[in-house]
Design a protein around this motif. Sequence first.
Motif, PDB file in Angstrom:
ATOM      1  N   ASP A   1       0.836  -1.207   0.000  1.00 36.66           N
ATOM      2  CA  ASP A   1       0.000   0.000   0.000  1.00 36.66           C
ATOM      3  C   ASP A   1       0.867   1.252   0.000  1.00 36.66           C
ATOM      4  OD1 ASP A   1      -2.839  -0.714   0.120  1.00 36.66           O
ATOM      5  OD2 ASP A   1      -2.320  -1.711   1.998  1.00 36.66           O
ATOM      6  N   ASP A   2       0.354   2.296  -0.652  1.00 36.48           N
ATOM      7  CA  ASP A   2       0.948   3.638  -0.563  1.00 36.48           C
ATOM      8  C   ASP A   2       2.463   3.624  -0.757  1.00 36.48           C
ATOM      9  OD1 ASP A   2      -1.350   5.267  -0.146  1.00 36.48           O
ATOM     10  OD2 ASP A   2      -1.490   4.507   1.901  1.00 36.48           O
ATOM     11  N   ILE A   3       2.868   3.230  -1.951  1.00 34.54           N
ATOM     12  CA  ILE A   3       4.308   3.130  -2.224  1.00 34.54           C
ATOM     13  C   ILE A   3       4.878   4.423  -2.800  1.00 34.54           C
ATOM     14  CG2 ILE A   3       4.147   0.631  -2.549  1.00 34.54           C
ATOM     15  CD1 ILE A   3       4.441   1.129  -5.581  1.00 34.54           C
ATOM     16  N   GLN A   4       4.053   5.464  -2.944  1.00 26.60           N
ATOM     17  CA  GLN A   4       4.540   6.731  -3.482  1.00 26.60           C
ATOM     18  C   GLN A   4       5.506   7.388  -2.514  1.00 26.60           C
ATOM     19  OE1 GLN A   4       1.349   6.158  -2.655  1.00 26.60           O
ATOM     20  NE2 GLN A   4       0.636   7.769  -1.264  1.00 26.60           N
ATOM     21  N   THR A   5       6.517   8.058  -3.043  1.00 26.67           N
ATOM     22  CA  THR A   5       7.535   8.702  -2.218  1.00 26.67           C
ATOM     23  C   THR A   5       6.953   9.847  -1.418  1.00 26.67           C
ATOM     24  OG1 THR A   5       9.208   8.134  -3.878  1.00 26.67           O
ATOM     25  CG2 THR A   5       9.789   9.842  -2.261  1.00 26.67           C
ATOM     26  N   ILE A   6       6.190  10.711  -2.073  1.00 25.69           N
ATOM     27  CA  ILE A   6       5.567  11.858  -1.401  1.00 25.69           C
ATOM     28  C   ILE A   6       4.139  11.477  -1.042  1.00 25.69           C
ATOM     29  CG2 ILE A   6       4.895  14.278  -1.632  1.00 25.69           C
ATOM     30  CD1 ILE A   6       7.171  14.604  -3.644  1.00 25.69           C
ATOM     31  N   LYS A   7       3.859  11.413   0.242  1.00 24.84           N
ATOM     32  CA  LYS A   7       2.557  10.912   0.690  1.00 24.84           C
ATOM     33  C   LYS A   7       1.446  11.928   0.507  1.00 24.84           C
ATOM     34  CE  LYS A   7       4.668   7.171   1.857  1.00 24.84           C
ATOM     35  NZ  LYS A   7       4.613   6.007   0.950  1.00 24.84           N
ATOM     36  N   ASP A   8       1.771  13.207   0.623  1.00 24.33           N
ATOM     37  CA  ASP A   8       0.751  14.255   0.480  1.00 24.33           C
ATOM     38  C   ASP A   8       0.704  14.692  -0.980  1.00 24.33           C
ATOM     39  OD1 ASP A   8      -1.150  16.168   0.875  1.00 24.33           O
ATOM     40  OD2 ASP A   8       0.151  17.565   1.962  1.00 24.33           O
ATOM     41  N   ASN A   9      -0.021  13.947  -1.784  1.00 25.66           N
ATOM     42  CA  ASN A   9      -0.091  14.181  -3.231  1.00 25.66           C
ATOM     43  C   ASN A   9      -1.563  14.169  -3.636  1.00 25.66           C
ATOM     44  OD1 ASN A   9       0.191  14.200  -6.029  1.00 25.66           O
ATOM     45  ND2 ASN A   9       0.825  12.064  -6.155  1.00 25.66           N
ATOM     46  N   SER A  10      -2.067  15.274  -4.099  1.00 24.82           N
ATOM     47  CA  SER A  10      -3.480  15.321  -4.483  1.00 24.82           C
ATOM     48  C   SER A  10      -3.649  15.965  -5.852  1.00 24.82           C
ATOM     49  CB  SER A  10      -4.311  16.074  -3.439  1.00 24.82           C
ATOM     50  OG  SER A  10      -3.929  17.430  -3.362  1.00 24.82           O
ATOM     51  N   THR A  11      -4.739  15.595  -6.511  1.00 25.35           N
ATOM     52  CA  THR A  11      -5.069  16.116  -7.836  1.00 25.35           C
ATOM     53  C   THR A  11      -6.453  16.738  -7.799  1.00 25.35           C
ATOM     54  OG1 THR A  11      -3.699  14.486  -8.985  1.00 25.35           O
ATOM     55  CG2 THR A  11      -5.453  15.493 -10.261  1.00 25.35           C
ATOM     56  N   ARG A  12      -6.583  17.853  -8.477  1.00 21.18           N
ATOM     57  CA  ARG A  12      -7.882  18.497  -8.612  1.00 21.18           C
ATOM     58  C   ARG A  12      -8.517  18.042  -9.923  1.00 21.18           C
ATOM     59  NH1 ARG A  12      -8.910  24.467 -10.713  1.00 21.18           N
ATOM     60  NH2 ARG A  12     -11.163  24.617 -10.421  1.00 21.18           N
ATOM     61  N   PHE A  13      -9.695  17.463  -9.816  1.00 19.57           N
ATOM     62  CA  PHE A  13     -10.472  17.026 -10.973  1.00 19.57           C
ATOM     63  C   PHE A  13     -11.704  17.907 -11.108  1.00 19.57           C
ATOM     64  CE2 PHE A  13      -8.147  13.327  -9.556  1.00 19.57           C
ATOM     65  CZ  PHE A  13      -7.789  12.659 -10.705  1.00 19.57           C
ATOM     66  N   VAL A  14     -12.123  18.162 -12.351  1.00 22.08           N
ATOM     67  CA  VAL A  14     -13.366  18.898 -12.574  1.00 22.08           C
ATOM     68  C   VAL A  14     -14.310  18.053 -13.423  1.00 22.08           C
ATOM     69  CG1 VAL A  14     -12.368  21.196 -12.326  1.00 22.08           C
ATOM     70  CG2 VAL A  14     -12.371  20.099 -14.585  1.00 22.08           C
ATOM     71  N   ILE A  15     -15.598  18.302 -13.227  1.00 21.28           N
ATOM     72  CA  ILE A  15     -16.639  17.702 -14.056  1.00 21.28           C
ATOM     73  C   ILE A  15     -17.045  18.748 -15.081  1.00 21.28           C
ATOM     74  CG2 ILE A  15     -18.876  16.537 -14.095  1.00 21.28           C
ATOM     75  CD1 ILE A  15     -16.835  15.152 -12.319  1.00 21.28           C
ATOM     76  N   VAL A  16     -17.038  18.373 -16.366  1.00 19.66           N
ATOM     77  CA  VAL A  16     -17.351  19.332 -17.431  1.00 19.66           C
ATOM     78  C   VAL A  16     -18.479  18.807 -18.312  1.00 19.66           C
ATOM     79  CG1 VAL A  16     -15.054  20.376 -17.496  1.00 19.66           C
ATOM     80  CG2 VAL A  16     -15.528  18.372 -18.911  1.00 19.66           C
ATOM     81  N   GLN A  17     -19.191  19.753 -18.920  1.00 18.56           N
ATOM     82  CA  GLN A  17     -20.229  19.417 -19.890  1.00 18.56           C
ATOM     83  C   GLN A  17     -20.316  20.535 -20.920  1.00 18.56           C
ATOM     84  OE1 GLN A  17     -23.595  19.074 -17.158  1.00 18.56           O
ATOM     85  NE2 GLN A  17     -24.344  21.108 -17.722  1.00 18.56           N
ATOM     86  N   THR A  18     -21.053  20.290 -21.993  1.00 16.61           N
ATOM     87  CA  THR A  18     -21.116  21.273 -23.084  1.00 16.61           C
ATOM     88  C   THR A  18     -22.175  22.340 -22.855  1.00 16.61           C
ATOM     89  OG1 THR A  18     -22.605  19.821 -24.318  1.00 16.61           O
ATOM     90  CG2 THR A  18     -20.241  19.654 -24.809  1.00 16.61           C
TER      91      THR A  18
END
Length: 275
Positions: free
Chosen positions: A164-181
Amino acid sequence: MNKIIAIQGAEGSNHHKVARDFYGKTIKLKECMSFDILVDSLLDKSADLGVMALENTIAGSIIPNYALIDKYNLHIIDEEYLNIHHHLMALKGQNINDIKEVWSHPMALLQCKEFFKNHPHIKLVEDVDTAEVAKRIAKENLRSIAAIAPKIAADIFGLQVLEDDIQTIKDNSTRFVIVQTTEPKNGVYQINKASLKFQLDHKRGSLATILNVLSDCKMNLTKIQSLPVIETPWKYSFFVDITFDDYKDYQKAESIIKIMAQEFKILGTYKNGRK
């Protein structure tokens, strides 16, 4: 009828997790191997909504996605900040000493580089997508091969999580958005964030003046990103995200910036995804 959600990547990816967080496990999914294909699926109406990553705490802004949203007049209707966890997974009945190769996206391999220094017997192989590799391992019954992918992929494809959680930097987050036309019909009381785009003349103080307006109208600037205007040297488009407590304050800021800036566009008004 369930809406069709377009995601970048495969079933079991972080984009898929975000789609499930908003719309549940029974969604109809359209897998797209690039963001351009995702946008095309919205434009040709083979999908109703799209999930797009916009920025990451390690990698920064995904600038081409800002340009896609602007160029094709997409509307941001919601957002989620997702903590990114990388898990090592393989077919059941194996342990890490049985693994000879790990296949994954180059960014995932890079973010887990320190972990694999302790396992020099494992060869790291770049591949197209984290979740797609997990799916391939399960479908083709590939032993001695492991994937780096979100835990959702192990659940979907019946793989065993070895680490589990093998990433070097533990505090890593991504911002995702929901889009439509189409422009959403969000209620005023649901809205406390806006994404705007505008252009300014290349002269002293032009950006500072806009920022002062935002401050005077009680806007909190959470993001500013510039992109050059193609074929117009030294002219830039600015993409800004602002949060606010009172929608009337936002309306005031919007009305002033419309007058002061050029090519003003509202990319979306929605609920702030930061808890």
